[in-house]
Scaffold this motif. Structure first.
Motif, short mmCIF file in Angstrom:
data_model
loop_
_atom_site.label_atom_id
_atom_site.label_comp_id
_atom_site.label_asym_id
_atom_site.label_seq_id
_atom_site.Cartn_x
_atom_site.Cartn_y
_atom_site.Cartn_z
N HIS A 1 30.48 63.36 30.15
CA HIS A 1 30.47 64.75 29.70
C HIS A 1 29.13 65.06 29.02
N TRP B 1 31.12 67.58 23.85
CA TRP B 1 32.55 67.48 23.58
C TRP B 1 32.90 68.47 22.49
N THR C 1 31.67 68.66 35.99
CA THR C 1 31.51 68.59 34.54
C THR C 1 32.45 67.61 33.86
N PHE D 1 35.42 68.39 32.96
CA PHE D 1 36.33 69.18 32.14
C PHE D 1 37.38 69.86 33.02
#
Length: 257
Positions: A62, A65, A142, A144
């Motif tokens: 990532h 965060w 990503t 996410f």
């Protein structure tokens, strides 16, 4: 992979009352009747407010965060915007903005609507969507789970477009491309997301590689932004200088607000 996804829709402006004692997520869901929507949240008193800020990533998968949660009591949402969509079949909201405890310092970041409770009934502006919705899904690029716009049915005469802009696109170019894709005379932008730093006209920049951002005003230039440390900044984005970090979600309206 398409860097910009834009879905035409109908956005209907309403003034609605968010009910005291409910979580912000439940109050917005009730007010929108279960539809997708964008909410402008201004001077809204809350009993408790839970938020996070961008933070350094704990791994290599990532780019950034989230910080630990901060909980404020007897607080006020000074200015925020919320996309209401769907995640795992249930209502879910993405909220960025600026807030404070009574007589306390200002904070900014990503508000957790499911863990924020209204203290009084409060009237807000909402644009309820027909024909499009933001739905969460895992994103391989990503790492996410991100909102993406989907069509929920045919739209004969759209007056808006719901869009997302992917990483590394200049935000001003991305908004212009969304406008072109819509085929509509866009008068207002409602949106939020993350940028790789935030560079403002005639102001010091936020240099953190991930900043949380809310668009302010109608032109898509004004922002509230916050990085890993330090206070929030407000101002106008420097043209050609701000790239999307993880995602940017925007509702483009063909009618002034």
């Amino acid at each position: 992979m398409e860097r910009i996804t834009a879905v035409p829709c109908i956005a209907t402006h309403r003034r609605v009352t968010l009910k005291a004692g409910a979580t912000l997520l439940q109050a917005m869901t009730d007010a929108a009747g279960g539809a997708g929507a964008w909410f402008d949240l201004t001077d809204m008193p809350v009993e408790t407010l839970t938020f996070v800020r961008p933070a350094r990533a704990p791994d290599d998968r990532h780019v950034a965060w989230y910080s630990a949660e901060t909980v404020l009591t007897d607080a006020i949402v000074l200015q925020a915007g919320a996309h209401l969509g769907r995640r795992d079949g249930a209502a879910f909201a993405h909220v960025h903005g600026l807030w404070s405890e009574k007589f306390g310092p200002h904070h900014a970041g990503h508000l957790l609507a499911e863990a924020t409770v209204l203290s009084v009934d409060h009237v807000v502006d909402v644009w309820v969507l027909d024909g499009a919705l933001l739905e969460s899904a895992p994103d391989a690029e990503t790492g996410f789970t991100l909102f993406r716009p989907i069509s929920t049915g045919p739209v004969v005469s759209p007056n808006a477009v719901l869009a997302t802009i992917r990483p590394n696109i200049l935000i001003d170019e991305g908004l212009a491309r969304c406008s072109e894709a819509s085929g509509l005379p866009i008068k207002a932008f409602k949106g939020l997301g993350s940028l790789i730093g935030t560079r403002l006209n005639r102001q010091p920049a936020l240099v953190d590689h991930a900043t949380e951002v809310l668009l302010t005003g109608d032109k898509g230039q004004g922002v509230i932004a916050v990085g890993f440390d330090g206070p929030a900044v407000t101002g106008d984005l420097a043209p050609g200088s701000n790239r999307v970090c993880v995602t940017f979600e925007v509702l483009l309206l063909s009618q002034p607000t």
